[in-house]
Design an enzyme around this catalytic site. Structure first.
Site, PDB file in Angstrom:
ATOM      1  N   ARG A  50     -16.066  -3.893  -2.302  1.00  0.00           N
ATOM      2  CA  ARG A  50     -14.942  -2.958  -2.449  1.00  0.00           C
ATOM      3  C   ARG A  50     -13.836  -3.583  -3.308  1.00  0.00           C
ATOM      4  O   ARG A  50     -13.133  -2.890  -4.040  1.00  0.00           O
ATOM      5  CB  ARG A  50     -14.403  -2.488  -1.102  1.00  0.00           C
ATOM      6  CG  ARG A  50     -13.505  -1.247  -1.276  1.00  0.00           C
ATOM      7  CD  ARG A  50     -13.286  -0.422  -0.028  1.00  0.00           C
ATOM      8  NE  ARG A  50     -12.644  -1.133   1.039  1.00  0.00           N
ATOM      9  CZ  ARG A  50     -13.251  -1.556   2.137  1.00  0.00           C
ATOM     10  NH1 ARG A  50     -14.531  -1.334   2.337  1.00  0.00           N
ATOM     11  NH2 ARG A  50     -12.589  -2.201   3.075  1.00  0.00           N
ATOM     12  N   ASP A  86      -6.762  -5.366  -4.117  1.00  0.00           N
ATOM     13  CA  ASP A  86      -6.568  -3.941  -3.814  1.00  0.00           C
ATOM     14  C   ASP A  86      -5.330  -3.369  -4.504  1.00  0.00           C
ATOM     15  O   ASP A  86      -5.234  -2.171  -4.776  1.00  0.00           O
ATOM     16  CB  ASP A  86      -6.403  -3.719  -2.300  1.00  0.00           C
ATOM     17  CG  ASP A  86      -7.280  -4.604  -1.441  1.00  0.00           C
ATOM     18  OD1 ASP A  86      -7.599  -5.731  -1.866  1.00  0.00           O
ATOM     19  OD2 ASP A  86      -7.634  -4.182  -0.339  1.00  0.00           O
ATOM     20  N   ASP A 123       0.812  -1.223   0.000  1.00  0.00           N
ATOM     21  CA  ASP A 123       0.000   0.000   0.000  1.00  0.00           C
ATOM     22  C   ASP A 123       0.847   1.276   0.000  1.00  0.00           C
ATOM     23  O   ASP A 123       0.306   2.389   0.089  1.00  0.00           O
ATOM     24  CB  ASP A 123      -1.001  -0.033   1.156  1.00  0.00           C
ATOM     25  CG  ASP A 123      -2.072  -1.071   0.892  1.00  0.00           C
ATOM     26  OD1 ASP A 123      -2.449  -1.238  -0.283  1.00  0.00           O
ATOM     27  OD2 ASP A 123      -2.512  -1.739   1.841  1.00  0.00           O
ATOM     28  N   TRP A 147     -12.147  -1.784  -6.421  1.00  0.00           N
ATOM     29  CA  TRP A 147     -10.700  -1.657  -6.695  1.00  0.00           C
ATOM     30  C   TRP A 147     -10.397  -2.154  -8.105  1.00  0.00           C
ATOM     31  O   TRP A 147      -9.551  -1.609  -8.817  1.00  0.00           O
ATOM     32  CB  TRP A 147      -9.861  -2.452  -5.696  1.00  0.00           C
ATOM     33  CG  TRP A 147      -9.882  -2.085  -4.239  1.00  0.00           C
ATOM     34  CD1 TRP A 147      -9.875  -2.972  -3.188  1.00  0.00           C
ATOM     35  CD2 TRP A 147      -9.840  -0.771  -3.638  1.00  0.00           C
ATOM     36  NE1 TRP A 147      -9.862  -2.291  -1.994  1.00  0.00           N
ATOM     37  CE2 TRP A 147      -9.830  -0.941  -2.242  1.00  0.00           C
ATOM     38  CE3 TRP A 147      -9.836   0.521  -4.150  1.00  0.00           C
ATOM     39  CZ2 TRP A 147      -9.804   0.135  -1.341  1.00  0.00           C
ATOM     40  CZ3 TRP A 147      -9.823   1.598  -3.265  1.00  0.00           C
ATOM     41  CH2 TRP A 147      -9.798   1.391  -1.887  1.00  0.00           C
TER      42      TRP A 147
HETATM   43  N1  GLY Z   1      -7.598  -3.885   2.373  1.00  0.00           N
HETATM   44  C1  GLY Z   1      -7.974  -2.576   2.049  1.00  0.00           C
HETATM   45  C2  GLY Z   1      -9.433  -2.382   2.057  1.00  0.00           C
HETATM   46  O1  GLY Z   1     -10.018  -2.384   3.127  1.00  0.00           O
HETATM   47  O2  GLY Z   1     -10.032  -2.234   1.034  1.00  0.00           O
END
Ligand code: GLY
Length: 376
Positions: A227, A155, A93, A231
């Protein structure tokens, strides 16, 4: 957009500027993640979300030229210097963290030291590449003895723009090559035929063979964490923007179609699209905000006939977030957008404002206001 549509965007932008002007006095140069009982809880500077608050301030600074926003964002970037040498705490990240601080400041102000920080971060990200498996390793061990050496997660698509940017800045294609290798691994191992995605895939770090998929922050390995899909939509659209490799655009579209088809009437996703009936169907507004930014980028990259449907879908999500999920009338709430879900399986930060939800909401608004340059 029609005059009436422009009006809601301007209203939302003004409400955002007003709220952040207030909250920035309390939060200052620190690293908020989730807002609990109205106040953003602060995380250490090495936490993966450290870029979103300064990034949000840069988005607002770009339009308002508010010196307080600039000053806080610059201080946050300096505070990240202690992280860049903290080997054990750094993970993939790095991309989220330095894209929204150093790269953003370089793009806005052409500051040479921001460029140097961004390039250093890109080198550290590149060093996480596993040649046998063609993936960027996600995490270091969370606890003593844990082996995460074969873990890659969806991600990471959002970390790749740091590598593409580094190739553009240096003229050295290696960063882009690695980013594309990782993106290809995502095409091969993460995106399912129906457009849903896996969160985590474990590879054998020595041979590169795929071992298994894990549920991660989704409900289960074969469920559909929203999510993660967001991404993938935005990350694949960004990979297409940098490379013009048609396969990435097709992948972004495939996940986008799946995502849009799962939305309920208010256009905002559940935290997982495949939940058993006895699990509370919380929303994840952050997935909606991120996906909306991806949909707007797809719209910019396809012909005008196709573009309308992606743009309309992105706008509908952002408008619903503003009208149905915004904390505009609650002076005691620091978050902008309510009802995000960070990590349901671990029971962490469920049904609360999240700083990345706020960030992508503001990025989406800035796009609807006509901004075309991305920090990514
Ligand atoms: N792992 C990063 C998120 O919470 O999307």
């Amino acid at each position: 957009m029609s005059v009436k549509e422009v009006q809601w965007v301007e209203e939302a932008w003004q409400q955002t500027v007003d709220k952040v002007s207030r909250t920035s006095q309390r939060i200052g140069a620190q690293f908020p993640h989730a807002s609990v009982k109205g106040s953003y809880v602060l995380e250490p500077s090495y936490w993966w979300t450290a870029g979103f608050w300064p990034g949000l301030l840069w988005l607002l600074y770009r339009e308002t030229k508010n010196e307080q926003f600039k000053s806080i964002a610059e201080q946050c970037e300096i505070m990240l210097d202690e992280v860049i040498t903290n080997y054990y705490k750094l993970d993939h990240d790095i991309g989220f963290m330095w894209t929204l601080t150093s790269v953003a400041r370089y793009k806005l102000l052409q500051a040479e030291n921001a460029k140097r920080r961004g390039l250093l971060a890109a080198n550290l990200l590149a060093a996480r590449f596993n040649v046998k498996g063609s993936f960027i390793r996600a995490w270091n061990p969370w606890s003593e003895g844990e082996d995460n050496s074969g873990i890659a997660i969806i991600d990471c698509l959002m970390n790749l723009p740091l590598l593409y940017w580094a190739s553009e800045q240096t003229g050295d294609p290696r960063y882009k090559h690695l980013a594309m290798e990782h993106a290809d691994t995502v095409l091969n191992h993460f995106i399912r035929a129906d457009g849903s995605v896996y969160h985590i895939v474990r590879f054998d770090a020595h041979t590169g063979e795929r071992i298994e998929a894990l549920g991660g922050q989704g409900f289960a390995p074969e469920s559909a964490w929203s999510r993660g899909a967001a991404w993938a939509i935005y990350g694949m659209a960004l990979s297409y923007q940098y490379t013009r490799d048609e396969r990435y655009l097709q992948a972004a579209k495939r996940v986008a179609h799946f995502f849009i088809a799962q939305l309920s009437e208010d256009h905002v996703p559940l935290w997982d699209f495949r939940l058993p009936s006895d699990i509370t169907p919380y929303r994840d507004t952050s997935a909606g905000a991120c996906a909306a930014c991806g949909l707007l980028l797809i719209a910019d990259q396809v012909d005008s006939v196709e573009a309308a449907s992606y743009r309309n879908a992105g706008e509908a999500i952002l408008r619903s977030l503003y009208e149905n999920y915004g904390a505009w009338n609650d002076q005691e709430e620091e978050g902008l957008i309510l009802h995000g879900t960070s990590h349901y399986p671990e029971g962490k930060n469920v049904d609360v404002p999240l700083i990345y939800g706020d960030y992508f909401f503001v990025e989406g608004l800035s796009r609807l206001k006509g901004q075309t340059e991305l920090f990514w």
